[in-house]
Design an enzyme around this catalytic site. Structure first.
Site: not given
Length: 278
Positions: A115, A194
């Site tokens: 992430h 992302e």
């Protein structure tokens, strides 16, 4: 197969401590989220869509205890350590770290690795040691991916470019995929894209054409792995994302961005309903 992932980050932090949690007392928080969603998620075909929730480690036992028999909710951890316990080897010297073995023992079936917040943290630590090579972060993440896979955990592997990296987005994403997943078992693994450059208040999110272009590229480089949108699946973009054939789902975080900001189970369910169409 569609994938609906939920990253609950540190949404457990009470408002009195600067957080956004008004949902439940801290000791009940993880279980409360499972209890308020699993019945409604049962109506979806598990062969067509999966639901995974990534919780801070403190809430995993409570969340696992709240699952009913045959629950549609799968649990995941927020990353794993790059080394693991082993019979006849290191059985517990992991102070402050989270080996994949304990994640599995806590009831997890999945983990989220890479992430943008984890990448930023690793890059910061490496920079303190004078290492600025972005490939170093990918190599560390590769060890986490392999450790998770060795324990039979599904991996949600996150990639994405910052605003500084955007002019070279193809090179950046290719490196993140090829180094981060080098030699790893990709069976069942999913990639989350992302757009780091677009995440945050006041920033403009990518449009449909951009997301589709990126998803096509990721599938090409990864050999056809499933790709989900990791820039935040919301009610506002759910129908648009559902219309992109190369996108296989999304990653939800906050559900409310104005007023009483936070995560709310009923709004989470509404996002899913909007994305899946029923």
């Amino acid at each position: 197969m569609k994938h609906i992932f939920l990253n609950l980050k540190r949404f457990d932090l009470p408002k009195a401590y600067g957080g956004v949690n008004s949902l439940a007392p801290l000791q009940e928080w993880g279980g409360q989220i499972v209890r308020e969603t699993q019945a409604q998620l049962q109506k979806y075909d598990p062969k067509q869509v999966e639901f995974v929730m990534y919780l801070p480690e403190a809430h995993l036992l409570n969340a696992a205890a709240a699952r009913c028999e045959g629950s549609a909710v799968k649990l995941g951890s927020q990353s794993v350590y790059r080394e693991d316990a082993a019979v006849g080897g290191n059985f517990g010297a992991f102070t402050s770290n989270r080996p994949a073995g304990i994640v599995k023992a806590l009831g997890c079936e999945s983990t989220i690795i890479g992430h943008c917040e984890e990448r930023r943290d690793k890059a910061g630590v490496l920079a303190e040691a004078g290492v600025t090579d972005p490939a170093a972060v990918n190599r560390l993440l590769n060890r986490e991916v392999k450790a998770a896979a060795a324990r039979g955990l599904q991996v949600l592997y996150c990639i994405g470019e910052t605003s500084e990296e955007q002019p070279n987005w193809q090179e950046v994403l290719r490196s993140q995929i090829e180094i981060g997943l080098d030699g790893a078992d990709r069976n069942g693994a999913v990639i989350a894209y992302e757009p780091v450059w677009a995440i945050g208040p006041g920033k403009t999110p990518p449009d449909r054409a951009y997301i589709q272009m990126i998803a096509q590229y990721i599938k090409e480089v990864s050999g056809g792995m499933d790709v989900v949108y990791g820039g935040g699946l919301k009610v506002d973009n759910a129908e648009m994302l559902a219309s992109i054939p190369e996108v296989d789902g999304g990653l939800i975080a906050l559900t409310r961005f104005t007023g009483e900001i936070g995560f709310y189970p009923d709004e989470y369910l509404e996002i899913i309903k909007t994305y899946l169409g029923f």
